[in-house]
Design a protein around this motif. Structure first.
Motif, PDB file in Angstrom:
ATOM      1  N   UNK A 183      -4.255   3.605   8.903  1.00 55.94           N
ATOM      2  CA  UNK A 183      -3.391   3.310  10.112  1.00 55.94           C
ATOM      3  C   UNK A 183      -2.076   2.695   9.756  1.00 55.94           C
ATOM      4  N   UNK A 184      -1.843   1.985   8.957  1.00 54.09           N
ATOM      5  CA  UNK A 184      -0.399   1.873   8.662  1.00 54.09           C
ATOM      6  C   UNK A 184       0.288   2.461   7.925  1.00 54.09           C
ATOM      7  N   UNK A 185      -0.170   3.240   6.755  1.00 61.04           N
ATOM      8  CA  UNK A 185       0.580   3.972   6.012  1.00 61.04           C
ATOM      9  C   UNK A 185       0.613   5.311   6.425  1.00 61.04           C
ATOM     10  N   UNK A 186      -0.345   6.055   6.535  1.00 64.94           N
ATOM     11  CA  UNK A 186      -0.523   7.584   7.069  1.00 64.94           C
ATOM     12  C   UNK A 186      -0.284   7.764   8.538  1.00 64.94           C
ATOM     13  N   UNK A 187      -0.687   6.960   9.397  1.00 68.33           N
ATOM     14  CA  UNK A 187      -0.298   7.134  10.923  1.00 68.33           C
ATOM     15  C   UNK A 187       0.928   7.000  11.328  1.00 68.33           C
ATOM     16  N   UNK A 188       1.719   6.048  10.662  1.00 69.69           N
ATOM     17  CA  UNK A 188       3.151   5.694  10.870  1.00 69.69           C
ATOM     18  C   UNK A 188       4.029   6.464  10.065  1.00 69.69           C
ATOM     19  N   UNK A 189       3.736   7.286   8.945  1.00 70.65           N
ATOM     20  CA  UNK A 189       4.727   7.517   7.986  1.00 70.65           C
ATOM     21  C   UNK A 189       3.952   9.106   7.431  1.00 70.65           C
ATOM     22  N   UNK A 190       3.454   9.840   8.420  1.00 72.26           N
ATOM     23  CA  UNK A 190       2.484  11.106   7.835  1.00 72.26           C
ATOM     24  C   UNK A 190       3.372  12.007   7.052  1.00 72.26           C
ATOM     25  N   UNK A 191       2.941  12.738   6.061  1.00 69.88           N
ATOM     26  CA  UNK A 191       3.398  13.577   5.238  1.00 69.88           C
ATOM     27  C   UNK A 191       4.873  13.017   4.484  1.00 69.88           C
ATOM     28  N   UNK A 192       4.836  11.759   4.296  1.00 68.51           N
ATOM     29  CA  UNK A 192       6.214  11.251   3.672  1.00 68.51           C
ATOM     30  C   UNK A 192       5.816  10.575   2.489  1.00 68.51           C
ATOM     31  N   UNK A 193       6.916  10.211   1.890  1.00 62.13           N
ATOM     32  CA  UNK A 193       6.779   9.453   0.597  1.00 62.13           C
ATOM     33  C   UNK A 193       5.964   8.125   0.778  1.00 62.13           C
ATOM     34  N   UNK A 194       5.880   7.600   1.862  1.00 60.13           N
ATOM     35  CA  UNK A 194       5.252   6.280   2.492  1.00 60.13           C
ATOM     36  C   UNK A 194       3.765   6.667   2.744  1.00 60.13           C
ATOM     37  N   UNK A 195       3.226   7.790   2.671  1.00 60.73           N
ATOM     38  CA  UNK A 195       1.890   8.171   3.242  1.00 60.73           C
ATOM     39  C   UNK A 195       1.036   8.041   2.144  1.00 60.73           C
ATOM     40  N   UNK A 196       0.060   7.321   2.088  1.00 60.14           N
ATOM     41  CA  UNK A 196      -0.864   6.808   1.143  1.00 60.14           C
ATOM     42  C   UNK A 196      -1.842   8.225   0.951  1.00 60.14           C
ATOM     43  N   UNK A 197      -2.230   8.740   1.936  1.00 61.45           N
ATOM     44  CA  UNK A 197      -3.240   9.794   2.200  1.00 61.45           C
ATOM     45  C   UNK A 197      -2.502  10.994   1.462  1.00 61.45           C
ATOM     46  N   UNK A 198      -0.968  10.972   1.072  1.00 58.12           N
ATOM     47  CA  UNK A 198      -0.478  12.087   0.170  1.00 58.12           C
ATOM     48  C   UNK A 198      -0.468  11.497  -1.027  1.00 58.12           C
ATOM     49  N   UNK A 199       0.019  10.281  -1.507  1.00 55.96           N
ATOM     50  CA  UNK A 199       0.183   9.770  -2.720  1.00 55.96           C
ATOM     51  C   UNK A 199      -0.924   9.684  -3.594  1.00 55.96           C
ATOM     52  N   UNK A 200      -2.098   9.111  -2.795  1.00 60.17           N
ATOM     53  CA  UNK A 200      -3.351   8.809  -3.451  1.00 60.17           C
ATOM     54  C   UNK A 200      -3.969  10.031  -4.364  1.00 60.17           C
ATOM     55  N   UNK A 201      -3.807  11.225  -3.798  1.00 58.96           N
ATOM     56  CA  UNK A 201      -4.429  12.422  -4.327  1.00 58.96           C
ATOM     57  C   UNK A 201      -3.649  13.131  -5.401  1.00 58.96           C
TER      58      UNK A 201
END
Length: 475
Positions: free
Chosen positions: A237-255
């Protein structure tokens, strides 16, 4: 590798800024934009490249980078929301989690009415001493605030009754999980176990609708198979939703480094780019258990308890299986593990191809306007899955209605169709068309994005034309 990644990220920003004034490299519509960027932040996120990534070090990195000075930052002002947290209508957790960070994007997207905005002056402390780290903007006459004002007006005419249907669907899915779990053990059937896994996955995804909202009991259904609604309020909600596909997106960096979605040539070798076709499904199957194990390891390594009472919810399913079939404990353990692994696989298969990981979607590393409107950025990072619209069950269980949900995540999925006409009209006005793709092509596109290393350039006119064509076809 960490130092190299930070250095190349900085170099990409410098290179992007050098595009200023070079109209030969940009389209006519973009020539008026003063500068370009490849990342939405001015500085590379602290702790992003830590080998052990958790929501806690992500938040710590935000506190270090955001210039909130231990308070809550909204735009260029600092506020003290400490005393307000316990009376916050959405629940104290949202406020407590974000202390010391810039909550501009969360404040904008989570408050559609003006009530919260009018209350802010009561908590004002002072101006921030450094500029915002995030480049995304919220201009009064920009796309997002224009759309938000129109949605606010439309909400006054919305019929709220369909929200009861959302609740019924989640409740029904929970019953289906219990029933199929009982039958799987009673009949010792892995085939019924597959059905149970499908129901577990559907329950988790549908409960995601409720974790975005104010505290409610249905958000706890998200924890049924080892995920944590509390941690997802940060990572999703706070990371991915607000900053999708960016360096702040945990659903990018976590993988990373196994699944590297950003189009950075220095981030992934050939095996990482193409091996995902083969090892990706194994990662999908490990998502649920690995999240729980990660919290366990973090508790031991940091000497802090990362667990809460609701983290016992995953054990309610095997407890129910045992209570209804106490003589089959061996079968219960095998089937429970099977259900969790298969539910995780379905979750990864659906979730990671739901709307963002597509070569046509904007990612960090691609070129876009330096002061891009928040809403236009959201639109540019999404390619929505076709074939679920019109069915609330499908939407709730497949991360459907992705555009409107990203722009206004606290709204129940059940009422989003009533906002669609206002949304499409505003998109057409600002040249931000929706892009759709089939289920199969979404899965293929995810793997193509993992292989992509060539940056692309944001082209709003192309998006508008595509969106208008699809809108005309639907009409």
């Amino acid at each position: 590798m960490k130092l190299a990644a930070k250095q190349t990220a900085y170099e990409r920003n410098v290179m992007a800024e050098s595009f200023e004034g070079k109209s030969s490299h940009i389209s006519a519509n973009q020539a008026a934009v003063p500068s370009y960027a490849t990342d939405i932040t001015h500085r590379y996120p602290t702790f992003r490249d830590e080998p052990f990534k958790t929501v806690h070090n992500w938040l710590d990195g935000k506190r270090y980078d955001d210039g909130a000075e231990g308070l809550w930052r909204i735009n260029d002002d600092l506020y003290d929301l400490e005393d307000f947290a316990h009376t916050h209508p959405g629940g104290a957790e949202w406020i407590q989690l974000t202390k010391g960070t810039d909550i501009t994007e969360a404040f904008e997207t989570h408050h559609i009415s003006r009530r919260a905005e009018l209350m802010l002056p009561k908590f004002y402390v002072r101006r921030a001493t450094q500029p915002r780290n995030c480049r995304l903007t919220f201009h009064d006459h920009g796309f997002y605030r224009t759309l938000k004002q129109r949605i606010r007006e439309q909400l006054g005419r919305v019929n709220p009754a369909p929200k009861e249907r959302s609740r019924q669907i989640v409740d029904g899915l929970i019953v289906c999980v219990m029933l199929t779990a009982y039958l799987a053990v009673r009949l010792e059937s892995f085939a019924i176990g597959i059905v149970c896994a499908i129901c577990v996955n559907a329950t988790v995804i549908a409960a995601h609708n409720f974790l975005h909202q104010r505290d409610n009991w249905r958000m706890y259904a998200f924890n049924i198979a080892f995920l944590s609604y509390r941690e997802w309020r940060v990572s999703h909600a706070i990371s991915h939703h607000l900053f999708p596909n960016s360096v702040l997106d945990m659903e990018i960096s976590s993988f990373e480094p196994f699944l590297c979605y950003l189009p950075w040539a220095d981030l992934k070798n050939s095996f990482q780019r193409y091996g995902s076709w083969f090892y990706g499904p194994f990662i999908y199957g490990s998502i649920f258990l690995s999240e729980y194990l990660k919290r366990l390891m973090d508790s031991f390594s940091q000497g802090k308890n990362r667990f809460h009472l609701d983290d016992l919810i995953p054990f309610l399913l095997p407890a129910f299986m045992y209570a209804t079939n106490p003589e089959r404990i061996g079968v219960i353990f095998q089937l429970w593990l099977f259900v969790v692994l298969m539910a995780s696989f379905f979750f990864g298969l659906i979730g990671l191809s739901a709307g963002h990981h597509h070569p046509k979607a904007l990612h960090s590393g691609d070129l876009f306007p330096n002061d891009m409107d928040f809403g236009l950025y959201q639109m540019a990072t999404i390619v929505e899955r076709r074939g679920v619209e019109g069915s609330l069950l499908k939407v709730l269980t497949t991360f459907g209605d992705h555009y409107l949900h990203h722009l206004f995540p606290t709204l129940d999925h059940a009422i989003l169709p009533q906002l669609n006409n206002v949304f499409l009209a505003t998109c057409e006005e600002f040249g931000a068309g929706k892009r759709l793709s089939s289920w199969f092509s979404q899965y293929i596109a995810q793997n193509l994005q993992l292989a992509r290393v060539q940056p692309k350039q944001y082209q709003p006119e192309m998006m508008a034309n595509r969106g208008k064509t699809k809108h005309d076809q639907r009409a």
